[in-house]
Design an enzyme around this catalytic site. Structure first.
Site, PDB file in Angstrom:
ATOM      1  N   LYS A 116      98.934  71.276  35.802  1.00  8.04           N
ATOM      2  CA  LYS A 116      99.900  72.369  35.686  1.00  8.04           C
ATOM      3  C   LYS A 116      99.269  73.655  35.172  1.00  8.04           C
ATOM      4  O   LYS A 116      99.751  74.748  35.472  1.00  8.04           O
ATOM      5  CB  LYS A 116     101.078  71.929  34.817  1.00  8.04           C
ATOM      6  CG  LYS A 116     101.878  70.835  35.531  1.00  8.04           C
ATOM      7  CD  LYS A 116     102.902  70.183  34.645  1.00  8.04           C
ATOM      8  CE  LYS A 116     104.000  71.142  34.303  1.00  8.04           C
ATOM      9  NZ  LYS A 116     105.029  70.474  33.478  1.00  8.04           N
ATOM     10  N   LYS A 201     105.355  80.641  26.402  1.00 10.02           N
ATOM     11  CA  LYS A 201     106.446  81.157  25.579  1.00 10.02           C
ATOM     12  C   LYS A 201     107.717  80.410  25.983  1.00 10.02           C
ATOM     13  O   LYS A 201     107.888  80.045  27.136  1.00 10.02           O
ATOM     14  CB  LYS A 201     106.610  82.651  25.863  1.00 10.02           C
ATOM     15  CG  LYS A 201     107.671  83.278  24.996  1.00 10.02           C
ATOM     16  CD  LYS A 201     107.659  84.784  25.120  1.00 10.02           C
ATOM     17  CE  LYS A 201     108.820  85.388  24.366  1.00 10.02           C
ATOM     18  NZ  LYS A 201     108.905  84.942  22.954  1.00 10.02           N
ATOM     19  N   HIS A 208     117.320  76.470  35.469  1.00  8.39           N
ATOM     20  CA  HIS A 208     116.263  75.897  36.296  1.00  8.39           C
ATOM     21  C   HIS A 208     116.658  76.151  37.754  1.00  8.39           C
ATOM     22  O   HIS A 208     117.654  75.630  38.231  1.00  8.39           O
ATOM     23  CB  HIS A 208     116.144  74.398  36.010  1.00  8.39           C
ATOM     24  CG  HIS A 208     115.141  73.697  36.875  1.00  8.39           C
ATOM     25  ND1 HIS A 208     113.989  73.149  36.369  1.00  8.39           N
ATOM     26  CD2 HIS A 208     115.116  73.479  38.197  1.00  8.39           C
ATOM     27  CE1 HIS A 208     113.284  72.616  37.363  1.00  8.39           C
ATOM     28  NE2 HIS A 208     113.961  72.790  38.485  1.00  8.39           N
ATOM     29  N   LYS A 238     117.174  65.914  35.289  1.00  9.25           N
ATOM     30  CA  LYS A 238     118.299  66.547  35.955  1.00  9.25           C
ATOM     31  C   LYS A 238     119.448  65.557  36.144  1.00  9.25           C
ATOM     32  O   LYS A 238     119.212  64.385  36.425  1.00  9.25           O
ATOM     33  CB  LYS A 238     117.850  67.072  37.324  1.00  9.25           C
ATOM     34  CG  LYS A 238     116.751  68.132  37.204  1.00  9.25           C
ATOM     35  CD  LYS A 238     116.053  68.348  38.520  1.00  9.25           C
ATOM     36  CE  LYS A 238     114.893  69.312  38.361  1.00  9.25           C
ATOM     37  NZ  LYS A 238     114.001  69.325  39.535  1.00  9.25           N
ATOM     38  N   GLU A 276     109.185  75.218  41.328  1.00 10.80           N
ATOM     39  CA  GLU A 276     110.210  75.305  40.276  1.00 10.80           C
ATOM     40  C   GLU A 276     110.027  76.571  39.437  1.00 10.80           C
ATOM     41  O   GLU A 276     108.905  76.914  39.061  1.00 10.80           O
ATOM     42  CB  GLU A 276     110.127  74.062  39.374  1.00 10.80           C
ATOM     43  CG  GLU A 276     110.377  72.778  40.148  1.00 10.80           C
ATOM     44  CD  GLU A 276     110.637  71.582  39.255  1.00 10.80           C
ATOM     45  OE1 GLU A 276     111.389  70.699  39.685  1.00 10.80           O
ATOM     46  OE2 GLU A 276     110.102  71.525  38.124  1.00 10.80           O
ATOM     47  N   GLU A 289     106.256  75.095  37.779  1.00 15.98           N
ATOM     48  CA  GLU A 289     105.401  74.077  38.392  1.00 15.98           C
ATOM     49  C   GLU A 289     105.801  73.877  39.849  1.00 15.98           C
ATOM     50  O   GLU A 289     106.862  74.319  40.283  1.00 15.98           O
ATOM     51  CB  GLU A 289     105.490  72.739  37.642  1.00 15.98           C
ATOM     52  CG  GLU A 289     106.843  72.066  37.747  1.00 15.98           C
ATOM     53  CD  GLU A 289     106.797  70.592  37.324  1.00 15.98           C
ATOM     54  OE1 GLU A 289     105.707  69.986  37.283  1.00 15.98           O
ATOM     55  OE2 GLU A 289     107.875  70.048  37.056  1.00 15.98           O
ATOM     56  N   ARG A 293     106.105  66.887  46.628  1.00 11.57           N
ATOM     57  CA  ARG A 293     106.754  65.709  47.218  1.00 11.57           C
ATOM     58  C   ARG A 293     108.200  66.031  47.575  1.00 11.57           C
ATOM     59  O   ARG A 293     108.693  67.104  47.253  1.00 11.57           O
ATOM     60  CB  ARG A 293     106.741  64.570  46.194  1.00 11.57           C
ATOM     61  CG  ARG A 293     107.388  65.013  44.890  1.00 11.57           C
ATOM     62  CD  ARG A 293     107.662  63.887  43.948  1.00 11.57           C
ATOM     63  NE  ARG A 293     107.951  64.351  42.612  1.00 11.57           N
ATOM     64  CZ  ARG A 293     109.103  64.801  42.170  1.00 11.57           C
ATOM     65  NH1 ARG A 293     110.151  64.859  42.985  1.00 11.57           N
ATOM     66  NH2 ARG A 293     109.266  65.216  40.926  1.00 11.57           N
ATOM     67  N   VAL A 296     114.428  64.229  44.515  1.00 10.72           N
ATOM     68  CA  VAL A 296     115.691  63.481  44.439  1.00 10.72           C
ATOM     69  C   VAL A 296     116.836  64.318  45.008  1.00 10.72           C
ATOM     70  O   VAL A 296     117.687  63.831  45.745  1.00 10.72           O
ATOM     71  CB  VAL A 296     115.995  63.113  42.962  1.00 10.72           C
ATOM     72  CG1 VAL A 296     117.352  62.435  42.837  1.00 10.72           C
ATOM     73  CG2 VAL A 296     114.895  62.259  42.363  1.00 10.72           C
TER      74      VAL A 296
HETATM   75  P1  ADP Z   1     107.945  68.423  33.775  1.00  7.46           P
HETATM   76  O1  ADP Z   1     106.826  68.534  34.759  1.00  7.46           O
HETATM   77  O2  ADP Z   1     107.644  67.491  32.639  1.00  7.46           O
HETATM   78  O3  ADP Z   1     109.274  68.191  34.426  1.00  7.46           O
HETATM   79  P2  ADP Z   1     108.468  71.309  33.604  1.00  7.46           P
HETATM   80  O4  ADP Z   1     107.369  72.272  33.405  1.00  7.46           O
HETATM   81  O5  ADP Z   1     109.039  71.190  34.993  1.00  7.46           O
HETATM   82  O6  ADP Z   1     108.005  69.857  33.064  1.00  7.46           O
HETATM   83  O7  ADP Z   1     109.654  71.611  32.613  1.00  7.46           O
HETATM   84  C1  ADP Z   1     110.761  70.745  32.493  1.00  7.46           C
HETATM   85  C2  ADP Z   1     111.926  71.447  31.831  1.00  7.46           C
HETATM   86  O8  ADP Z   1     111.521  71.899  30.519  1.00  7.46           O
HETATM   87  C3  ADP Z   1     112.422  72.702  32.537  1.00  7.46           C
HETATM   88  O9  ADP Z   1     113.363  72.405  33.562  1.00  7.46           O
HETATM   89  C4  ADP Z   1     113.065  73.432  31.376  1.00  7.46           C
HETATM   90  O10 ADP Z   1     114.321  72.843  31.067  1.00  7.46           O
HETATM   91  C5  ADP Z   1     112.125  73.142  30.225  1.00  7.46           C
HETATM   92  N1  ADP Z   1     111.045  74.180  30.121  1.00  7.46           N
HETATM   93  C6  ADP Z   1     109.809  74.130  30.667  1.00  7.46           C
HETATM   94  N2  ADP Z   1     109.098  75.222  30.379  1.00  7.46           N
HETATM   95  C7  ADP Z   1     109.892  76.025  29.619  1.00  7.46           C
HETATM   96  C8  ADP Z   1     109.743  77.322  28.986  1.00  7.46           C
HETATM   97  N3  ADP Z   1     108.597  78.008  29.070  1.00  7.46           N
HETATM   98  N4  ADP Z   1     110.787  77.805  28.283  1.00  7.46           N
HETATM   99  C9  ADP Z   1     111.948  77.115  28.179  1.00  7.46           C
HETATM  100  N5  ADP Z   1     112.162  75.907  28.731  1.00  7.46           N
HETATM  101  C10 ADP Z   1     111.155  75.355  29.447  1.00  7.46           C
END
Ligand code: ADP
Length: 453
Positions: A116, A201, A208, A238, A276, A289, A293, A296
């Protein structure tokens, strides 16, 4: 066209992919564990091969057994579904060595997006906005503290190899940073065999919002629009997803779509993927990220675009060009998916196992159900608790929300506890009805609904 595809998965997604294969005249090969011997996916497939005992590590995650099944069955491609080997470059690589097609992106695209921190850099290079954060990995406690003071607390420590919300820690102050960095890194090491961390940050109350893309091997890549997935549980999983995002205007949709397509093209992406983003309270969006794939929640995009994403994946893997261009994509109606899980809301969402004695889902033209469950099926402790996806489509969001409420009220399941009553309360809440939710909303609601878990 591919002739025979092995589906390296189980449950509703195996059933979904088998259906798409058969619609295109492709033979479908199921793999199954001993615990899934009587499963629907095994019966629907044209062939089925047992790959080991119930626990995932011995069957669905036993790479040698899955690869062997692909070879023995003479499959010319493997669809990994989601989870399991879907984002594992070693799996895609091994298939390539065996001369079997992996239905997904090239190995290099999986490896860039699987890291990532590297994905962040790729996003920066392709001019996608990213959350303010580290340029690469954290090298020491001091480095992390320096970065955090530059961006301002709270910050998130995130695992480079992360997924499923694991290896993420929110840090409020420099005093707690070294301890949380160590914890998160240990968790990442234990979950992913890689403790590397980066820092972002923390965006306040974000939504999302993700973009579905699909690309062929001829350089065409198209955005199928956004999904809104802010209704997440405490572990960032989710629970309810929708398309389109009701707060999206056409310009922002185009802007986000172009961003996602640029990023996908920059890594030579082929097949379906999801970029995302988090959206802040001002509507600014930031890449977080890319999932390399099928997701869901793909059905809600299928419902509003009229495009069958799984069939398109099979066509792309067969070497066909995308049958549509960006100008052909339009959106109509509003679709919402609710994940039905065998979990007990009154016991902190503990998995609920047992035999399904009554399975009576609602039926109507606007309802689509993706499931592997039938009466008599045993829900075992081995697998993910999701037992069905309930997808409703309405003329607009209000209509879809009403239809979802109705469908949930008419869904009868006996034999295991489910989250249906919890979902009903969530979607009846005025914030949800107004569409005023963010990724922390469920956490705040937990005290108000389902008896305050
Ligand atoms: P994973 O790969 O573990 O799913 P993600 O990077 O997609 O991790 O983040 C998962 C969730 O975490 C996001 O949908 C959001 O709810 C929260 N999140 C991730 N990064 C941030 C951020 N910089 N600030 C606030 N919330 C975040």
């Amino acid at each position: 066209m591919l002739k025979k595809v092995l589906i390296a998965n189980r449950g509703e997604i195996a059933v979904r992919i088998i259906r798409a294969c058969q619609e295109l005249g492709i033979k479908a090969v199921a793999v199954y564990s001993e615990a899934d011997r009587d499963s629907l996916h095994v019966r629907l497939a044209d062939e089925a091969i047992c790959i080991g005992p119930g626990p995932n590590a011995q069957s669905y995650l036993n790479m040698a057994n899955v690869l062997m099944a692909a070879v023995i069955s003479g499959s010319d491609a493997v669809h990994p579904g989601y989870g399991y080997f879907s984002e594992q470059e070693q799996f895609a690589d091994a298939l390539q060595t065996l001369g079997i097609k992996f239905i997904g992106p090239p190995v290099d695209a999986i490896s860039v997006m699987g890291d990532k921190a590297a994905a962040r850099l790729a996003a920066i290079e392709s001019k996608c906005p990213v959350v303010p954060g580290s340029d690469g990995l954290i090298t020491s406690d001091e480095h992390a503290i320096e970065l955090a003071s530059k961006f301002g607390y709270p910050v998130l420590l995130k695992a480079a190899a992360g997924g499923g919300g694991r290896g993420i820690r929110r840090v409020e102050s420099p005093e707690e940073l070294p301890r949380l960095l160590q914890l998160a890194s240990q968790e990442a090491e234990a979950s992913f065999g890689n403790g590397a961390m980066y820092l972002e940050k923390c965006i306040d109350n974000p939504r999302h919002v993700e973009i579905q893309v699909i690309a062929d091997s001829y350089g065409n890549c198209v955005s199928l629009g956004e999904r809104e997935c802010s209704v997440q549980n405490l572990r960032h999983q989710k629970m309810i997803e929708e398309a389109p995002f009701a707060g999206m205007d056409a310009d922002k949709r185009r802007e986000m779509g172009e961003c996602a397509v640029r990023l996908a093209k920059s890594v030579g992406y082929v097949n379906a993927g999801t970029v995302e983003f988090l959206m802040d309270e001002d509507g600014e969006f930031y890449f977080i990220e890319m999932n390399t794939r099928l997701q869901v929640e793909h059905p809600v995009t299928e419902q509003v675009t009229g495009i069958d994403i799984v069939q398109t994946m099979l066509k792309v893997a067969s070497g066909e060009e995308l049958p549509f261009s960006q100008e052909d994509i339009s959106w109509s109606g509003h679709s919402i998916e609710a994940r039905i899980t065998a979990q007990d809301p009154s016991r902190d969402f503990a998995p609920s196992c047992g035999r399904i004695v009554v399975w009576d889902p609602p039926k109507a033209e606007h309802i689509r159900i993706e499931t592997f469950v039938e009466e008599g099926v045993e829900i075992t402790p081995f697998y993910d608790p999701m037992i069905a996806k309930l997808i409703v489509t309405g003329d607009d969001r209000n209509d879809a929300v009403r239809k979802l409420a109705d469908a949930l009220s008419n869904f009868t399941i006996e034999g295991v506890q489910t989250n249906i009553s919890f979902l009903r309360e969530l979607i009846a809440h005025e914030d949800y009805v107004r569409g005023d939710v963010d990724t922390k909303w469920v956490a705040r609601m937990m005290n108000e609904v389902a008896g305050g878990v």
